[in-house]
Design an enzyme around this catalytic site. Sequence first.
Site, PDB file in Angstrom:
ATOM      1  N   ASP A 145       0.839  -1.262  -0.109  1.00 19.92           N
ATOM      2  CA  ASP A 145       0.027  -0.003   0.042  1.00 19.92           C
ATOM      3  C   ASP A 145       0.942   1.258   0.011  1.00 19.92           C
ATOM      4  O   ASP A 145       1.550   1.543   0.799  1.00 19.92           O
ATOM      5  CB  ASP A 145      -0.901  -0.024   1.128  1.00 19.92           C
ATOM      6  CG  ASP A 145      -2.150   0.904   1.176  1.00 19.92           C
ATOM      7  OD1 ASP A 145      -2.398   1.215  -0.171  1.00 19.92           O
ATOM      8  OD2 ASP A 145      -2.700   1.363   1.994  1.00 19.92           O
ATOM      9  N   HIS A 152      -3.657  14.088   1.222  1.00 21.51           N
ATOM     10  CA  HIS A 152      -4.146  13.248   2.206  1.00 21.51           C
ATOM     11  C   HIS A 152      -2.929  12.884   3.339  1.00 21.51           C
ATOM     12  O   HIS A 152      -3.092  13.331   4.329  1.00 21.51           O
ATOM     13  CB  HIS A 152      -4.243  11.767   1.775  1.00 21.51           C
ATOM     14  CG  HIS A 152      -4.553  10.602   2.733  1.00 21.51           C
ATOM     15  ND1 HIS A 152      -5.442  10.681   3.301  1.00 21.51           N
ATOM     16  CD2 HIS A 152      -3.621   9.573   3.066  1.00 21.51           C
ATOM     17  CE1 HIS A 152      -5.506   9.484   4.370  1.00 21.51           C
ATOM     18  NE2 HIS A 152      -4.324   8.850   4.127  1.00 21.51           N
ATOM     19  N   GLU A 217     -10.949   4.050   3.182  1.00 24.07           N
ATOM     20  CA  GLU A 217      -9.900   4.697   2.166  1.00 24.07           C
ATOM     21  C   GLU A 217     -10.093   4.465   0.872  1.00 24.07           C
ATOM     22  O   GLU A 217     -10.139   3.536   0.294  1.00 24.07           O
ATOM     23  CB  GLU A 217      -8.502   4.218   2.640  1.00 24.07           C
ATOM     24  CG  GLU A 217      -8.130   4.836   3.983  1.00 24.07           C
ATOM     25  CD  GLU A 217      -6.511   4.678   4.513  1.00 24.07           C
ATOM     26  OE1 GLU A 217      -6.111   3.860   3.565  1.00 24.07           O
ATOM     27  OE2 GLU A 217      -6.066   5.296   5.212  1.00 24.07           O
ATOM     28  N   GLU A 219      -9.108   4.267  -2.610  1.00 20.86           N
ATOM     29  CA  GLU A 219      -7.859   4.021  -3.358  1.00 20.86           C
ATOM     30  C   GLU A 219      -8.093   3.509  -4.678  1.00 20.86           C
ATOM     31  O   GLU A 219      -9.219   3.053  -5.100  1.00 20.86           O
ATOM     32  CB  GLU A 219      -6.938   3.422  -2.489  1.00 20.86           C
ATOM     33  CG  GLU A 219      -6.762   3.710  -1.160  1.00 20.86           C
ATOM     34  CD  GLU A 219      -5.439   2.938  -0.481  1.00 20.86           C
ATOM     35  OE1 GLU A 219      -4.663   2.295  -1.254  1.00 20.86           O
ATOM     36  OE2 GLU A 219      -5.438   3.135   0.811  1.00 20.86           O
ATOM     37  N   ASP A 251      -9.597   0.260   1.335  1.00 22.76           N
ATOM     38  CA  ASP A 251      -8.556   0.048   2.517  1.00 22.76           C
ATOM     39  C   ASP A 251      -9.079   0.261   3.765  1.00 22.76           C
ATOM     40  O   ASP A 251      -8.809   1.390   4.119  1.00 22.76           O
ATOM     41  CB  ASP A 251      -7.190   0.557   2.180  1.00 22.76           C
ATOM     42  CG  ASP A 251      -6.105   0.256   3.010  1.00 22.76           C
ATOM     43  OD1 ASP A 251      -6.295  -1.005   3.486  1.00 22.76           O
ATOM     44  OD2 ASP A 251      -5.063   0.633   3.348  1.00 22.76           O
ATOM     45  N   LYS A 271      -4.929  -2.160   9.706  1.00 21.25           N
ATOM     46  CA  LYS A 271      -5.127  -2.185   8.296  1.00 21.25           C
ATOM     47  C   LYS A 271      -5.120  -3.736   7.618  1.00 21.25           C
ATOM     48  O   LYS A 271      -5.301  -3.836   6.520  1.00 21.25           O
ATOM     49  CB  LYS A 271      -3.825  -1.788   7.605  1.00 21.25           C
ATOM     50  CG  LYS A 271      -3.555  -0.171   8.001  1.00 21.25           C
ATOM     51  CD  LYS A 271      -4.400   0.636   6.997  1.00 21.25           C
ATOM     52  CE  LYS A 271      -3.866   2.251   7.002  1.00 21.25           C
ATOM     53  NZ  LYS A 271      -4.545   2.932   6.447  1.00 21.25           N
TER      54      LYS A 271
HETATM   55 CA    CA Z   1      -4.202   2.833   2.770  1.00 24.44          CA
END
Ligand code: CA
Length: 445
Positions: A145, A152, A217, A219, A251, A271
């Site tokens: 990642d 951000h 998140e 992405e 994510d 995560k």
């Molecule tokens: Ca991320």
Amino acid sequence: MSLLNNTHNPELKSWVESANIEDCDFPIQNLPFAIFRRANSSEKFRGGVAIGDQIVDLAALSKMEQAQNCDGFSDQVVGQALISCSQTTLNDFMAMPASTWSALRAALSKALAKGSDSASAIEQCLVYQNEVEFDLPCRIGDYTDFYTSIHHATTVGALFRPDNPLLPNYKWLPIGYHGRSSSIGVSGQQFHRPQGQTKAPDADKPSLGPCKRLDYEMEVGIYIGNGNAMGDKIDIDDVDDHIFGMCLFNDLSARDIQGWEYQPLGPFLAKNFASTVSPWIITNEALAPFRLAWNRDQADPQPLDYLSSDRNSDLGSYDVQLEVFLETSKMRESAQAPQKLTQSSFRHSYWTVGQMMAHHTVNGCNLVAGDFFGSGTQSGPEQGEAGSMLELSDGGKREIKLDNGEVRTFLADGDNIIMRGHCQKDGVTRIGFGEVSALVLPAKG
Ligand code: CA
């Protein structure tokens, strides 16, 4: 330099009429790949390509003798590609050279175009998308990642470290960490609110409990096609031979767990409890018309030579429009449409996919077909373009007011997070990414 060919021609229409409807995600210019089977069946999962509201079943096509006599499919390379796509994952197909991906795309484009003499054969291989279930498109071996949105990184950095938001390495290399692939699921994923260790700033010691600051998140996911041998690097000018395609990627993140555990080695349990991909891989070739020049502000450090090239500057960025919608349980019960929370574009990324790949391999790290990159949360320069609730709620200090009267700072149990993506440009046919959804279940006791 042009990356375009006849498969991108905006004049092309398909005999599958649903593909010609304006704003359809899957016109003939898209042709993305997924792994599917008929829902609630015991069929084997296999590869498919989206066209309009249908899927071309590539396993069926591969076996069909009639199709082998059709223009384009008699080619040996295309035949081998179809056999690879008949398997339960796309890894073998993704490991093939970019020229093979392209040959199959050209053959499918020709066969699905209006006036094709293959229509009657291909028609027997079509399955409606609303009758199928999807699996992950490939075995994701390793997942990295990145953190490529400077908007951000600066906002979140200020929340975690008010006096030192952007660390000095940020403008010199695409920051990333090695994530965990086992908990990546396909759209529709349901996951329990994670338990974890957290510590409030004024507490004397940490405690274990359900995450209180659960976040998404927004992405872009990048699938690696054929990789590189260990010890070799991928040159920034060769990355198009290795980028198979892209998807939407949520994510999911536990911010309170993250805040306590992330130093000094980066995210860990914050995560790795669940992350979700959209089922379709939009190929790098389909994205060609939506690539843009990439610039680095003259006031910022210019990238080192291995992260810089004319090709990267001319074509490095991708204008993928991203949106996030929230559907609460209350909205579901009262049949209200999900509410849009944010939108932005991958074009704002500080680093390109090429730079991510060149950097990832500069030490000789080997990438393998099916490896996966997350782009990092894509937040744009404007407040409404924040790619996470952490940013939208200013670290939980400001309530996000929903039209139905509900409020959120972070995700509640029962929330369904839906992300959509598309590419649009004058004179080019719009293509869509479909969507990715993930549902929050209560914490397990
Ligand atoms: Ca991320």
